[in-house]
Design a protein around this motif. Structure first.
Motif, PDB file in Angstrom:
ATOM      1  N   PHE A  81      29.904  22.213  53.971  1.00 38.48           N
ATOM      2  CA  PHE A  81      29.595  20.788  53.957  1.00 38.48           C
ATOM      3  C   PHE A  81      30.670  19.998  54.694  1.00 38.48           C
ATOM      4  O   PHE A  81      30.369  19.091  55.490  1.00 38.48           O
ATOM      5  CB  PHE A  81      29.465  20.281  52.516  1.00 38.48           C
ATOM      6  N   VAL A  82      31.934  20.323  54.444  1.00 41.51           N
ATOM      7  CA  VAL A  82      33.041  19.618  55.097  1.00 41.51           C
ATOM      8  C   VAL A  82      32.983  19.827  56.604  1.00 41.51           C
ATOM      9  O   VAL A  82      33.196  18.886  57.379  1.00 41.51           O
ATOM     10  CB  VAL A  82      34.388  20.093  54.510  1.00 41.51           C
ATOM     11  N   MET A 116      39.359  19.651  52.983  1.00 41.26           N
ATOM     12  CA  MET A 116      38.922  19.811  51.599  1.00 41.26           C
ATOM     13  C   MET A 116      40.153  20.128  50.744  1.00 41.26           C
ATOM     14  O   MET A 116      40.941  21.012  51.076  1.00 41.26           O
ATOM     15  CB  MET A 116      37.901  20.952  51.502  1.00 41.26           C
ATOM     16  N   LEU A 117      40.325  19.401  49.678  1.00 40.92           N
ATOM     17  CA  LEU A 117      41.465  19.630  48.780  1.00 40.92           C
ATOM     18  C   LEU A 117      41.140  20.609  47.704  1.00 40.92           C
ATOM     19  O   LEU A 117      40.128  20.724  47.192  1.00 40.92           O
ATOM     20  CB  LEU A 117      41.933  18.310  48.155  1.00 40.92           C
ATOM     21  N   ARG A 177      30.884  32.460  36.897  1.00 40.17           N
ATOM     22  CA  ARG A 177      31.614  33.684  37.197  1.00 40.17           C
ATOM     23  C   ARG A 177      32.448  33.462  38.457  1.00 40.17           C
ATOM     24  O   ARG A 177      32.258  32.504  39.196  1.00 40.17           O
ATOM     25  CB  ARG A 177      30.652  34.838  37.396  1.00 40.17           C
ATOM     26  N   GLN A 178      33.358  34.391  38.714  1.00 45.62           N
ATOM     27  CA  GLN A 178      34.236  34.286  39.876  1.00 45.62           C
ATOM     28  C   GLN A 178      33.438  34.263  41.179  1.00 45.62           C
ATOM     29  O   GLN A 178      33.741  33.514  42.091  1.00 45.62           O
ATOM     30  CB  GLN A 178      35.234  35.443  39.871  1.00 45.62           C
ATOM     31  N   GLY A 179      32.398  35.099  41.270  1.00 47.44           N
ATOM     32  CA  GLY A 179      31.559  35.123  42.469  1.00 47.44           C
ATOM     33  C   GLY A 179      30.820  33.809  42.682  1.00 47.44           C
ATOM     34  O   GLY A 179      30.664  33.347  43.815  1.00 47.44           O
ATOM     35  N   LEU A 202      30.289  28.566  45.564  1.00 47.58           N
ATOM     36  CA  LEU A 202      30.383  27.107  45.524  1.00 47.58           C
ATOM     37  C   LEU A 202      31.461  26.602  46.477  1.00 47.58           C
ATOM     38  O   LEU A 202      31.272  25.606  47.188  1.00 47.58           O
ATOM     39  CB  LEU A 202      30.666  26.646  44.094  1.00 47.58           C
ATOM     40  N   GLU A 203      32.584  27.308  46.534  1.00 49.83           N
ATOM     41  CA  GLU A 203      33.660  26.924  47.448  1.00 49.83           C
ATOM     42  C   GLU A 203      33.211  27.062  48.906  1.00 49.83           C
ATOM     43  O   GLU A 203      33.494  26.189  49.739  1.00 49.83           O
ATOM     44  CB  GLU A 203      34.876  27.806  47.197  1.00 49.83           C
TER      45      GLU A 203
END
Length: 88
Positions: free
Chosen positions: A67-68, A87-88, A53-55, A60-61
């Protein structure tokens, strides 16, 4: 080659290399050789999966972004120089 030999080779090819459109695989990767009711099989578009889902994608993003940031801080500390990670 004679015609029967050619037909035998073609039959062997059909037995060894089945038509991928007709092959059915289980969720664990095993090939199913017995009769299957093809009316219950659904196709799945792996190029455009819709299982998140979008949420969930936003979470995840955010996880990747965190993490980055941590990677950048660790690299800067370890290398004793400023590091920029994007992050790309």
């Amino acid at each position: 080659m004679s015609q029967p030999q050619v037909q035998a080779v073609e039959t062997d090819k059909k037995n060894v290399l089945p038509d991928p459109e007709l092959a059915v695989y289980a969720a664990d990767g095993r090939r199913i050789d017995h009769e299957v009711n093809r009316s219950v099989i659904e196709t799945y578009n792996f190029r455009n999966p819709g299982f998140l889902r979008q949420g969930d994608l936003r979470q995840l993003e955010l996880l990747h972004q965190k993490f980055v940031e941590h990677l950048c801080a660790r690299l800067s500390t370890f290398l004793r120089m400023e590091c920029l990670v994007k992050m790309l």
